[in-house]
Design a protein around this motif. Structure first.
Motif, short mmCIF file in Angstrom:
data_model
loop_
_atom_site.label_atom_id
_atom_site.label_comp_id
_atom_site.label_asym_id
_atom_site.label_seq_id
_atom_site.Cartn_x
_atom_site.Cartn_y
_atom_site.Cartn_z
N ALA A 181 0.83 -1.20 0.00
CA ALA A 181 0.00 0.00 0.00
C ALA A 181 0.87 1.25 0.00
O ALA A 181 1.77 1.39 0.83
CB ALA A 181 -0.92 0.01 1.22
N GLU A 182 0.58 2.15 -0.92
CA GLU A 182 1.19 3.47 -0.88
C GLU A 182 0.49 4.31 0.18
O GLU A 182 -0.68 4.05 0.52
CB GLU A 182 1.06 4.14 -2.24
CG GLU A 182 1.72 3.41 -3.39
CD GLU A 182 1.30 4.00 -4.72
OE1 GLU A 182 2.01 4.91 -5.21
OE2 GLU A 182 0.27 3.57 -5.25
N PRO A 183 1.15 5.33 0.69
CA PRO A 183 0.51 6.20 1.68
C PRO A 183 -0.44 7.21 1.03
O PRO A 183 -0.24 8.42 1.05
CB PRO A 183 1.70 6.90 2.36
CG PRO A 183 2.77 6.91 1.32
CD PRO A 183 2.58 5.66 0.51
N THR A 184 -1.50 6.67 0.40
CA THR A 184 -2.53 7.47 -0.23
C THR A 184 -3.89 6.85 0.10
O THR A 184 -3.97 5.68 0.49
CB THR A 184 -2.37 7.51 -1.76
OG1 THR A 184 -2.59 6.18 -2.28
CG2 THR A 184 -0.99 7.99 -2.18
N LEU A 185 -4.96 7.60 -0.09
CA LEU A 185 -6.29 7.07 0.19
C LEU A 185 -6.61 5.89 -0.72
O LEU A 185 -7.20 4.90 -0.29
CB LEU A 185 -7.34 8.17 0.02
CG LEU A 185 -7.33 9.25 1.11
CD1 LEU A 185 -8.33 10.34 0.78
CD2 LEU A 185 -7.65 8.64 2.48
N ARG A 186 -6.23 5.97 -1.98
CA ARG A 186 -6.47 4.84 -2.89
C ARG A 186 -5.62 3.64 -2.47
O ARG A 186 -6.05 2.49 -2.60
CB ARG A 186 -6.15 5.25 -4.33
CG ARG A 186 -7.15 6.22 -4.94
CD ARG A 186 -6.83 6.46 -6.40
NE ARG A 186 -6.92 5.21 -7.16
CZ ARG A 186 -6.30 5.01 -8.32
NH1 ARG A 186 -5.50 5.95 -8.82
NH2 ARG A 186 -6.45 3.87 -8.96
N GLY A 187 -4.43 3.92 -2.02
CA GLY A 187 -3.55 2.83 -1.61
C GLY A 187 -4.10 2.02 -0.46
O GLY A 187 -4.03 0.78 -0.46
N VAL A 188 -4.66 2.69 0.53
CA VAL A 188 -5.20 1.97 1.69
C VAL A 188 -6.61 1.46 1.44
O VAL A 188 -7.10 0.60 2.17
CB VAL A 188 -5.17 2.86 2.96
CG1 VAL A 188 -3.74 3.26 3.29
CG2 VAL A 188 -6.06 4.09 2.79
N GLY A 189 -7.26 1.96 0.37
CA GLY A 189 -8.61 1.51 0.08
C GLY A 189 -8.66 0.02 -0.26
O GLY A 189 -9.61 -0.68 0.12
N GLY A 209 3.93 -0.93 3.72
CA GLY A 209 3.92 0.40 3.15
C GLY A 209 5.02 0.53 2.11
O GLY A 209 6.14 0.07 2.33
N ASN A 210 4.72 1.16 0.99
CA ASN A 210 5.72 1.31 -0.07
C ASN A 210 5.78 2.77 -0.51
O ASN A 210 4.81 3.51 -0.39
CB ASN A 210 5.35 0.41 -1.26
CG ASN A 210 6.49 0.29 -2.26
OD1 ASN A 210 7.66 0.35 -1.88
ND2 ASN A 210 6.17 0.12 -3.53
N LYS A 211 6.95 3.15 -1.00
CA LYS A 211 7.20 4.52 -1.47
C LYS A 211 7.03 5.52 -0.32
O LYS A 211 6.51 6.62 -0.51
CB LYS A 211 6.29 4.87 -2.65
CG LYS A 211 6.39 3.87 -3.81
CD LYS A 211 5.43 4.19 -4.93
CE LYS A 211 5.47 3.10 -6.01
NZ LYS A 211 4.51 3.35 -7.11
N VAL A 212 7.44 5.10 0.86
CA VAL A 212 7.32 5.92 2.06
C VAL A 212 8.50 6.88 2.12
O VAL A 212 9.66 6.46 2.07
CB VAL A 212 7.27 5.02 3.31
CG1 VAL A 212 7.39 5.85 4.58
CG2 VAL A 212 5.99 4.20 3.31
N GLN A 213 8.22 8.18 2.25
CA GLN A 213 9.29 9.17 2.20
C GLN A 213 9.64 9.76 3.56
O GLN A 213 10.76 10.21 3.76
CB GLN A 213 8.90 10.29 1.22
CG GLN A 213 8.72 9.80 -0.21
CD GLN A 213 8.69 10.94 -1.21
OE1 GLN A 213 9.45 11.90 -1.10
NE2 GLN A 213 7.82 10.84 -2.20
N ASP A 214 8.69 9.78 4.48
CA ASP A 214 8.99 10.38 5.78
C ASP A 214 8.03 9.83 6.83
O ASP A 214 7.16 9.01 6.54
CB ASP A 214 8.91 11.92 5.71
CG ASP A 214 7.59 12.42 5.13
OD1 ASP A 214 6.54 11.77 5.39
OD2 ASP A 214 7.59 13.43 4.43
N GLU A 215 8.19 10.30 8.05
CA GLU A 215 7.39 9.79 9.15
C GLU A 215 5.91 10.11 8.98
O GLU A 215 5.05 9.34 9.44
CB GLU A 215 7.89 10.36 10.48
CG GLU A 215 7.26 9.75 11.72
CD GLU A 215 7.47 8.25 11.84
OE1 GLU A 215 6.58 7.58 12.41
OE2 GLU A 215 8.50 7.75 11.35
N SER A 216 5.59 11.19 8.30
CA SER A 216 4.18 11.52 8.09
C SER A 216 3.50 10.47 7.21
O SER A 216 2.30 10.18 7.39
CB SER A 216 4.04 12.91 7.46
OG SER A 216 4.54 12.93 6.13
#
Length: 322
Positions: A181-189, A209-216
């Motif tokens: 899952a990417e850290p996006t709404l579609r990713g977690v959907g 989680g994939n393509k994670v860039q920072d703690e946020s």
């Protein structure tokens, strides 16, 4: 262990399937990798050239041959024509191990990055408008139904994108499902869909989680998937190169992402192997399929194919060898 990689299109599930396959194989494990995604990109992600990929016989185009291999001398299966994708193994069925004499691997597998790669195959011109992709993925389901994997052996399956896997019992064939899952709404959907569909079927889902860039980004994933978040891949130039068709040596992978792969393997290895559950789920989905459509399609009572005395696993494999 049998491991699925799932997620929405573009999440990086094929890239991480390939990366995990390479990592396991480089560590000396025996690995079978199956491309069960309609887009059929796993072979390229493992470094195979187009001409080499074109020579791999697709599982989905040889269903009758695969059925003939797997039904063996099982008296409950009268012919290959009466065998459907959910037909479970029983006494007399040809069970598969991960050794060099595996007839499905020999016929349909090709070496790739230290693993044995098999493909379900793309849509052909004859399929368009008259067939769904689940007919091809059914070959992978039959293979997994008959595969007895032992310690240090892994079957890694790149699943079709989204929640299409729930159109059959294929989603229950795995010890662990890694949902990328990417850290996006579609990713977690897609995770929410998977979790909802799998809730009553004892399926182990772990979000990567994939393509994670920072703690946020990590916090976003935690907020939306909670304790299902198992690990994260940091934004990776190595992975980005893979997605562009290049194949850096695994030694170039960033240290934090190597640690994530190591954790994933440890997590998989620590998962209890439950052959009784595997057998039970196989029988349940076959009975459901038989009543829903397969009995009418074949003109036979396919629930009679279920062998109530049979339990899949190492003991059944040893009995076959005796």
């Amino acid at each position: 262990m049998k491991i699925a990689f799932a997620g929405k299109g573009g999440s990086g599930k094929t890239t991480l399937s390939a990366l995990f396959t390479r990592y396991l194989a480089a560590a000396g494990a025996t690995v079978a990798a199956v491309d069960a995604d309609i887009n059929q990109n796993l072979g390229a992600a493992l470094g195979l050239a187009p001409e080499d990929l074109a020579r791999i016989p697709p599982l989905g185009s040889h269903l009758t041959e695969i059925k003939e291999i797997l039904r063996g001398s099982n008296p409950r299966i009268a012919s290959a024509a009466s065998m459907v994708k959910t037909t479970p193994p029983g006494r007399g069925s040809r069970l598969l191990d991960m050794g060099p004499d595996n007839p499905v691997h020999r016929r349909f597998g090709r070496p790739a990055a230290g693993a044995t790669l098999m493909v379900t195959g793309p849509f052909s011109e004859d399929d368009l408008g008259v067939s769904c992709y689940h007919s091809k993925v059914g070959a992978a389901e039959m293979y997994l139904n008959h595969l007895v994997d032992g310690p240090g052996e892994y079957a890694v399956v790149d699943m079709t994108a989204g929640a299409d896997s729930f159109a059959s019992g294929l989603f229950t064939r795995f010890d662990v499902t890694f949902l990328v899952a990417e850290p996006t709404l579609r990713g977690v959907g897609v995770y929410r869909q998977y979790a909802e569909y799998a809730r009553d079927h004892d399926v182990e889902i772990r979000v990567i989680g994939n393509k994670v860039q920072d703690e946020s980004d990590v916090e976003f994933l935690r907020e939306h998937v909670g304790s299902a978040l198992a690990a994260c891949f940091a934004y990776s130039p190595f992975v980005r190169a893979m997605e562009k068709g290049r194949h850096p040596d695994l030694s170039e992978l960033e240290e934090e992402n190597v640690k994530t792969l190591a954790w994933m393997r440890d997590s998989v290895d620590a998962t209890p192997k439950d052959w009784a559950r595997f057998t039970r789920q196989s029988a349940q989905f076959h009975a459901r399929n038989a009543r829903a459509w397969a009995n009418a399609a074949t003109g036979a009572d396919l629930e009679a194919q279920i062998d109530p005395e049979f339990v899949m696993g190492p003991e059944a494999l040893e009995a076959q060898r005796a």
